[in-house]
Design an enzyme around this catalytic site. Structure first.
Site, PDB file in Angstrom:
ATOM      1  N   THR A  28     -31.668 -19.035 -14.358  1.00  0.00           N
ATOM      2  CA  THR A  28     -32.104 -20.429 -14.239  1.00  0.00           C
ATOM      3  C   THR A  28     -31.006 -21.260 -13.574  1.00  0.00           C
ATOM      4  OG1 THR A  28     -33.664 -20.294 -16.050  1.00  0.00           O
ATOM      5  CG2 THR A  28     -32.690 -22.455 -15.665  1.00  0.00           C
ATOM      6  N   GLN A 101     -40.175 -14.369 -11.383  1.00  0.00           N
ATOM      7  CA  GLN A 101     -40.420 -14.352 -12.823  1.00  0.00           C
ATOM      8  C   GLN A 101     -41.380 -15.485 -13.204  1.00  0.00           C
ATOM      9  OE1 GLN A 101     -37.584 -15.452 -15.906  1.00  0.00           O
ATOM     10  NE2 GLN A 101     -37.838 -13.438 -16.853  1.00  0.00           N
ATOM     11  N   HIS A 177     -42.423 -13.178 -17.883  1.00  0.00           N
ATOM     12  CA  HIS A 177     -41.328 -13.501 -18.810  1.00  0.00           C
ATOM     13  C   HIS A 177     -41.856 -13.395 -20.238  1.00  0.00           C
ATOM     14  CE1 HIS A 177     -37.775 -15.000 -20.530  1.00  0.00           C
ATOM     15  NE2 HIS A 177     -37.491 -15.995 -19.707  1.00  0.00           N
ATOM     16  N   ASN A 180     -36.857 -14.011 -24.657  1.00  0.00           N
ATOM     17  CA  ASN A 180     -35.995 -15.172 -24.900  1.00  0.00           C
ATOM     18  C   ASN A 180     -36.633 -16.350 -25.632  1.00  0.00           C
ATOM     19  OD1 ASN A 180     -34.046 -13.673 -23.724  1.00  0.00           O
ATOM     20  ND2 ASN A 180     -34.083 -14.714 -21.736  1.00  0.00           N
ATOM     21  N   TYR A 182     -39.619 -17.695 -25.438  1.00  0.00           N
ATOM     22  CA  TYR A 182     -40.610 -18.530 -24.746  1.00  0.00           C
ATOM     23  C   TYR A 182     -42.024 -18.120 -25.185  1.00  0.00           C
ATOM     24  CZ  TYR A 182     -36.508 -20.093 -22.316  1.00  0.00           C
ATOM     25  OH  TYR A 182     -35.273 -20.625 -22.060  1.00  0.00           O
ATOM     26  N   ARG A 229     -40.416  -8.667 -18.772  1.00  0.00           N
ATOM     27  CA  ARG A 229     -39.121  -8.694 -19.450  1.00  0.00           C
ATOM     28  C   ARG A 229     -39.333  -8.982 -20.933  1.00  0.00           C
ATOM     29  NH1 ARG A 229     -33.612 -12.371 -18.714  1.00  0.00           N
ATOM     30  NH2 ARG A 229     -32.293 -10.593 -18.258  1.00  0.00           N
ATOM     31  N   ASN A 237     -33.285 -19.380 -28.431  1.00  0.00           N
ATOM     32  CA  ASN A 237     -34.358 -20.348 -28.652  1.00  0.00           C
ATOM     33  C   ASN A 237     -35.007 -20.211 -30.028  1.00  0.00           C
ATOM     34  OD1 ASN A 237     -34.192 -21.799 -26.169  1.00  0.00           O
ATOM     35  ND2 ASN A 237     -35.000 -19.967 -25.156  1.00  0.00           N
ATOM     36  N   GLY A 318     -26.496 -10.300 -14.457  1.00  0.00           N
ATOM     37  CA  GLY A 318     -26.810 -11.721 -14.389  1.00  0.00           C
ATOM     38  C   GLY A 318     -25.674 -12.532 -13.805  1.00  0.00           C
TER      39      GLY A 318
HETATM   40  C1  8OZ Z   1     -30.824 -20.510 -19.338  1.00  0.00           C
HETATM   41  C2  8OZ Z   1     -31.182 -21.849 -19.313  1.00  0.00           C
HETATM   42  C3  8OZ Z   1     -32.510 -22.195 -19.293  1.00  0.00           C
HETATM   43  C4  8OZ Z   1     -33.479 -21.219 -19.305  1.00  0.00           C
HETATM   44  C5  8OZ Z   1     -34.075 -17.627 -20.183  1.00  0.00           C
HETATM   45  C6  8OZ Z   1     -35.219 -18.902 -18.514  1.00  0.00           C
HETATM   46  O1  8OZ Z   1     -33.215 -17.573 -21.064  1.00  0.00           O
HETATM   47  C7  8OZ Z   1     -34.177 -18.816 -19.313  1.00  0.00           C
HETATM   48  C8  8OZ Z   1     -33.124 -19.869 -19.326  1.00  0.00           C
HETATM   49  C9  8OZ Z   1     -31.790 -19.535 -19.342  1.00  0.00           C
HETATM   50  O2  8OZ Z   1     -34.884 -16.709 -20.022  1.00  0.00           O
END
Ligand code: 8OZ
Length: 367
Positions: A28, A101, A177, A180, A182, A229, A237, A318
């Protein structure tokens, strides 16, 4: 002196021949322009990194509802597709391959980014103990609302359209995605999913949305162009699950049956320790019949060790790719490596984006 290793051998990924086994992980960077159109600087940024075996773009929202941070690019409007087309053309001109992604952040968002300043959406109305970046500053994420059952087909449809847009933009494929913390991960893991309908409770129910999205994308663009992924144990998060091993074994079995071209596994805490929680990644590797991409904290030695043991097919890097556009050449040469500058990871312009020098070049004056 160069050290030939398996990492630098070419690799067949579905219909594509990758020039080596390195992958640029999705990163990101928050530099999109008005309308969440990729910044023209992204053409140079991704182009400079085209010597990776495969580039995966930064997470790109499939809808406005799917956005959670300021200035992240989308893949749902004509203008965004046109912006991405410049990126894919440049990467292909330089001999690279690139997936995009596809992202829906779910509850990791803020009303300021949502349509009509509505609440972000989630499997259940549980606010994350997490921050987002919005209006130029870090802010607590907003209280989400639980998605209605009747809204879920629309979200699957947004992923399908985004995948079609990705192909129209010239991408070689897409990465869903599912990691993480989301939306798809929020449904899968039981810390965030308290639903009592067909999308909550059992492993099968919690995995359903992720698998429906995967199936819809496969139908639209083909399994050989669809990767995903996952991050089975990351606490990113505010994500958690009481028993991740059987959950992600089930998910990977189903993804394998759908014949996805790859599964990209963040091993451990994303961007953090690999040993944050016990997890048997070898079991996922064994269950998945396609390509296994390993990620998190790899250096050349660990990459070679894992490739030699056949514990992965490709290795995603990364932060090293942020700072080293010619990472592959530097790995071959045994370094030296530029250090990434954290202050320019998120937002800004060329500084810390397109101005990292390649071997033999000096850092240009900051813009
Ligand atoms: C860092 C900052 C904001 C989003 C992820 C898309 O962790 C992100 C992300 C990473 O998958």
């Amino acid at each position: 002196m160069s050290t030939p290793t398996k990492l630098f051998e070419s690799y067949k990924l579905g219909p594509l021949t990758l020039s080596n086994r390195t992958v640029m992980a999705p990163l990101t960077r928050n530099r999109a322009l008005a309308g969440f159109v990729p910044n023209p600087l992204a053409v140079e940024y991704y182009g400079q990194r085209a010597s990776a075996g495969l580039l995966i773009t930064e997470a790109s929202q499939i809808s406005q509802q799917g956005q959670g941070y300021q200035d992240t690019p989308g893949i749902y409007s004509k203008e965004q597709v046109a912006g991405w087309r410049n990126v894919t053309d440049e990467v292909h001109k330089r001999g690279g391959k690139i997936f995009i992604q596809l992202w829906h952040v779910g509850r990791i968002s803020h009303v300021d980014l949502q349509p009509n300043r509505g609440a972000p959406v989630a499997p259940s109305a549980i606010r994350a103990n997490a921050k987002t970046f919005v209006g130029g500053t870090f802010a607590d994420v907003s209280e989400p609302r639980a998605l209605e059952l009747s809204e879920l087909p629309g979200i699957v449809e947004d992923y399908r359209k985004a995948a079609a847009n990705a192909i129209a933009a010239g991408f070689d494929g897409v990465e869903i995605h599912g990691a993480n913390g989301y939306l798809l991960d929020q449904f899968a893991r039981d810390g965030t999913n308290k639903r009592t309908d067909n999308y909550g409770g059992s492993i099968e129910n919690r995995a359903r949305l992720m698998l429906e999205v995967a199936a819809a994308v496969v139908r639209e663009i083909g399994a050989e162009r669809t990767g995903i992924r996952i991050s089975p144990v990351t606490p990113s998060n505010d994500a958690s699950d009481s028993n991740p091993q059987p959950l992600f074994e089930y998910i990977v079995d189903q993804l394998s049956a759908l014949k996805l071209v790859y599964v990209h596994v963040v091993e451990g805490a994303t961007g953090g320790p690999r040993d944050v929680a016990p997890f048997d990644y070898a079991s996922l590797r064994k269950r998945f019949h396609g390509t296994y991409i390993a990620n998190n904290g790899y250096d050349l030695a660990l990459a070679n060790q894992v490739l030699a043991a056949n514990a992965a097919d490709l290795i995603a890097f990364g932060k090293a790719f942020i700072a080293n556009p010619d990472l592959v050449e530097r790995l071959k040469a045994g370094g030296p490596f530029n250090e990434p500058d954290k202050d320019t990871f998120y937002g800004g312009g060329a500084k810390g984006y397109t101005d990292y020098p390649v071997l033999g070049e000096k850092l240009q004056a900051a813009q």
